[in-house]
Design a protein around this motif. Structure first.
Motif, PDB file in Angstrom:
ATOM      1  N   LEU A  78      13.097  -2.168   9.812  1.00 46.66           N
ATOM      2  CA  LEU A  78      13.555  -3.542   9.579  1.00 46.66           C
ATOM      3  C   LEU A  78      13.036  -4.503  10.644  1.00 46.66           C
ATOM      4  O   LEU A  78      12.734  -4.102  11.763  1.00 46.66           O
ATOM      5  CB  LEU A  78      15.081  -3.581   9.551  1.00 46.66           C
ATOM      6  N   PHE A 112       8.163  -3.513  12.789  1.00 51.94           N
ATOM      7  CA  PHE A 112       9.473  -3.140  12.260  1.00 51.94           C
ATOM      8  C   PHE A 112      10.146  -2.195  13.258  1.00 51.94           C
ATOM      9  O   PHE A 112       9.481  -1.479  13.999  1.00 51.94           O
ATOM     10  CB  PHE A 112       9.301  -2.461  10.898  1.00 51.94           C
ATOM     11  N   ASN A 161      12.878  -5.554   5.215  1.00 60.01           N
ATOM     12  CA  ASN A 161      12.005  -4.395   5.359  1.00 60.01           C
ATOM     13  C   ASN A 161      10.607  -4.846   4.912  1.00 60.01           C
ATOM     14  O   ASN A 161      10.404  -6.027   4.576  1.00 60.01           O
ATOM     15  CB  ASN A 161      12.541  -3.188   4.576  1.00 60.01           C
ATOM     16  N   TRP A 180      16.589  -7.190   3.199  1.00 63.11           N
ATOM     17  CA  TRP A 180      17.107  -5.848   2.983  1.00 63.11           C
ATOM     18  C   TRP A 180      18.579  -5.871   3.356  1.00 63.11           C
ATOM     19  O   TRP A 180      18.934  -6.243   4.480  1.00 63.11           O
ATOM     20  CB  TRP A 180      16.377  -4.823   3.849  1.00 63.11           C
TER      21      TRP A 180
END
Lengths: 142, 142
Positions: free
Chosen positions: B32, B27, B52, B68
């Motif tokens: 993200l 991420f 996410n 997300w």
């Protein structure tokens, strides 16, 4: 040729941005826009990278995919060292103009630095509470 | 079911990250990971969004794409308001595990909030020193 990477500023009018004919790419705070590269023939996703304004301009003007390397902090013409160039067949953007989709023909055999045609050679499979990766064998990949 | 979104930390070993079977998604600093969604049948790119860890977990566990929303700052099950759900046929990750590719079947007719099947309905065409957009008419899109 504009090589300094200037594009028109995005309209704040949602309808112009989504329905208009003005190409006003929306770069993020780092000045980058995500670029999805798919195989114009087979359709599968080959790789994913980022372009800055200059990379995007050069891609449009030259017909060869250029990116911005975040790790090397440098403009990067795909294939400049590997020889595996990406010849653009079609360039698209999405509804709010913050993503680029490059349909390309690969001049060599590998879009991935591992030597595989695509960077996406592993499938994610849920297992118990987690997930594992399965390597996709030759020919099984679309 | 893990819903808190914990995944194993990425290995610092390049070979494990690229050739291994451990799914250790990388991420970004905002937590993200980019997600490309393509049509499992036709092959074209339908949309692009971010997940996410929780969205990724829910996608793996439920078989429906979750994202997300950066604008709403909220977890978002695709189709929860529009009804146009994305039923996952295959999930893949790339060489360095920082992108997700979702091959999905669309339960409705539109992946795009504009009502179009795909968010990528405009082609970028170089013109003089700039570029314009051409709307792709029905049927012409792959």
């Amino acid at each position: 040729m504009i090589m300094d990477g200037s594009f028109q500023s995005p309209s704040s009018n949602k309808s112009e941005l989504e329905e208009g004919r003005a190409f006003t790419p929306r770069f993020d705070q780092a000045g980058l826009i995500p670029a999805i590269v798919s195989d114009a023939a087979g359709g599968g996703v080959l790789m994913f990278a980022y372009m800055n304004a200059e990379a995007l301009h050069r891609t449009i003007e030259s017909g060869e995919a250029h990116f911005w390397s975040r790790s090397r902090n440098a403009l990067w013409r795909k294939g400049e060292t590997s020889g595996n160039r990406l010849l653009v067949q079609e360039l698209l953007t999405d509804c709010d103009q913050d993503v680029i989709w490059v349909k390309a023909r690969l001049s060599g055999e590998a879009a991935c630095h591992t030597g595989r045609p695509s960077c996406f050679y592993r499938r994610i499979r849920g297992e118990g509470e987690g997930a594992i990766l399965e390597i996709i064998v030759n020919g099984e990949h679309p």
